[in-house]
Design an enzyme around this catalytic site. Structure first.
Site, PDB file in Angstrom:
ATOM      1  N   HIS A  68     -12.237  14.165  15.610  1.00 24.05           N
ATOM      2  CA  HIS A  68     -13.299  14.913  15.017  1.00 24.05           C
ATOM      3  C   HIS A  68     -13.753  16.394  15.678  1.00 24.05           C
ATOM      4  O   HIS A  68     -14.463  17.021  15.390  1.00 24.05           O
ATOM      5  CB  HIS A  68     -14.713  13.825  15.199  1.00 24.05           C
ATOM      6  CG  HIS A  68     -14.979  12.677  14.283  1.00 24.05           C
ATOM      7  ND1 HIS A  68     -13.830  11.632  14.339  1.00 24.05           N
ATOM      8  CD2 HIS A  68     -15.359  12.469  13.249  1.00 24.05           C
ATOM      9  CE1 HIS A  68     -14.295  10.768  13.211  1.00 24.05           C
ATOM     10  NE2 HIS A  68     -15.018  11.319  12.698  1.00 24.05           N
ATOM     11  N   SER A  69     -12.964  16.378  16.735  1.00 30.00           N
ATOM     12  CA  SER A  69     -13.060  17.868  17.605  1.00 30.00           C
ATOM     13  C   SER A  69     -11.548  18.482  17.784  1.00 30.00           C
ATOM     14  O   SER A  69     -10.817  17.475  18.334  1.00 30.00           O
ATOM     15  CB  SER A  69     -13.803  17.342  19.131  1.00 30.00           C
ATOM     16  OG  SER A  69     -13.543  18.358  19.829  1.00 30.00           O
TER      17      SER A  69
END
Length: 134
Positions: A13-14
């Site tokens: 997600h990052s």
């Protein structure tokens, strides 16, 4: 010409997390053959999230003819990869691995760097669930 090698995609997600895990895993290969590893983190605008376009591009960039192993960090990243697989949007031979993100990535990249096939890469990544820290 070099033999086909398993490529690795790290979906987080990052973007910074995916990149850092990729750098760590590659750094721990001990200077063996270079494995094609691509981070696919965050949303296209640089925020948190997952992007099917980034994942697809990453998978295509690491496809070296021996399959592509994909590791994902959290639920919606897993769901996005599953949807891409179901819709045949990833290269043939792409497989989502059931493995912890960091430890599994290291095991997958190190195993792929030894020239192992996709089944062996998957098994090594899955074994990371059993790594004990105490």
């Amino acid at each position: 010409m070099a033999a086909p090698m398993v490529g690795i995609v790290l979906v987080s997600h990052s973007a910074p997390v995916a990149t850092a895990v990729a750098q760590l895993a590659v750094g721990l290969t001990g200077g063996g053959p270079e494995v094609a590893v691509a981070p696919a983190g965050g949303s296209p605008d640089g925020g948190l999230g997952t992007s099917s376009d980034l994942i697809t591009a990453a998978a295509r960039s690491v496809d070296r003819g021996a399959g592509v192993a994909v590791l994902a960090d959290l639920g919606s990243a897993v769901l996005t990869v599953k949807a891409l697989l179901a819709d045949d949007e990833l290269p043939p031979g792409t497989r989502l691995l059931d493995a912890p993100f960091l430890e599994g990535a290291v095991a997958a990249v190190v195993t792929a760097s030894a020239g192992a096939d996709l089944d062996a890469v998957e098994a090594a990544a899955a074994e990371a669930y059993d790594y004990r820290k105490v």
